[in-house]
Design a protein around this motif. Sequence first.
Motif, PDB file in Angstrom:
ATOM      1  N   LYS A  75      36.090  46.918  31.779  1.00  0.00           N
ATOM      2  CA  LYS A  75      35.716  47.868  32.837  1.00  0.00           C
ATOM      3  C   LYS A  75      34.940  47.146  33.947  1.00  0.00           C
ATOM      4  O   LYS A  75      35.189  47.353  35.136  1.00  0.00           O
ATOM      5  CB  LYS A  75      34.868  48.994  32.240  1.00  0.00           C
TER       6      LYS A  75
ATOM      7  N   THR B 124      37.383  44.761  35.920  1.00  0.00           N
ATOM      8  CA  THR B 124      38.406  45.402  36.755  1.00  0.00           C
ATOM      9  C   THR B 124      37.789  46.272  37.843  1.00  0.00           C
ATOM     10  O   THR B 124      38.430  46.544  38.848  1.00  0.00           O
ATOM     11  CB  THR B 124      39.365  46.264  35.903  1.00  0.00           C
ATOM     12  N   SER B 125      36.530  46.685  37.666  1.00  0.00           N
ATOM     13  CA  SER B 125      35.907  47.550  38.675  1.00  0.00           C
ATOM     14  C   SER B 125      35.106  46.760  39.697  1.00  0.00           C
ATOM     15  O   SER B 125      34.584  47.337  40.650  1.00  0.00           O
ATOM     16  CB  SER B 125      34.991  48.579  38.006  1.00  0.00           C
TER      17      SER B 125
ATOM     18  N   PHE C 202      34.836  45.297  42.814  1.00  0.00           N
ATOM     19  CA  PHE C 202      35.680  45.441  43.991  1.00  0.00           C
ATOM     20  C   PHE C 202      35.714  44.126  44.760  1.00  0.00           C
ATOM     21  O   PHE C 202      34.677  43.569  45.104  1.00  0.00           O
ATOM     22  CB  PHE C 202      35.157  46.563  44.892  1.00  0.00           C
TER      23      PHE C 202
END
Length: 202
Positions: free
Chosen positions: A119, A122-123, A125
């Motif tokens: 998490k 992938t999060s 940004f």
Amino acid sequence: MAFELPALPYSYNALARAGMCQETLELHHDKHHQAYVTALNGFVEAKPELQGKSLDEIILAVKGDAAQAPVFNNAGQHWNHILFWQNLSATGGAIPTALEEKIVSDFGSVDTFKAEFKKAATSQFGSGWAWLVLDPSGKLAVTKTANGSNPLAEGQGKVLLGLDVWEHAYYLDFRNRRPDYVTNYLDKLANYEFAEAQLKSA
Ligand code: MN3
């Protein structure tokens, strides 16, 4: 004394079967990491106040100073990649006992740890890093940082693992599929023996 690009601790094709091809390592190590080292050495040569300082000392001295952001980014990326190369293994993915016990104790299960790491990775940004750290209270934690920053600069604790999620780290192998790159890392590439050694030396 100029900073130097460390040699990879394995051959350029060593990780291909585990999901990181020779071309990725050649570009990532010889071009990207080298560029950070070259830029950092240029800044140190031009700035007497940085001379004689260790890499950690430079990162801590310039963090948060907008005028020194280029120094911070290149020093941080040198620090991050030194760690990253040691984080990868052709026979990665197997978690040794002491580390597994600590993961289960602090996250509840290995699956929960991997889900939290995925998490974070992938999060994040844009460009950055995901980390497994031993936080200042002595618990394992997953964190993420942007661009060239890292847990040293942000006071997040001692790093056990760090995953580069800049596109240059995975685009040749996984194209736009960052989640697949992260899963592959956790299951096949991550050098958990290095992570356990970091834990034991903390
Ligand atoms: Mn990189």
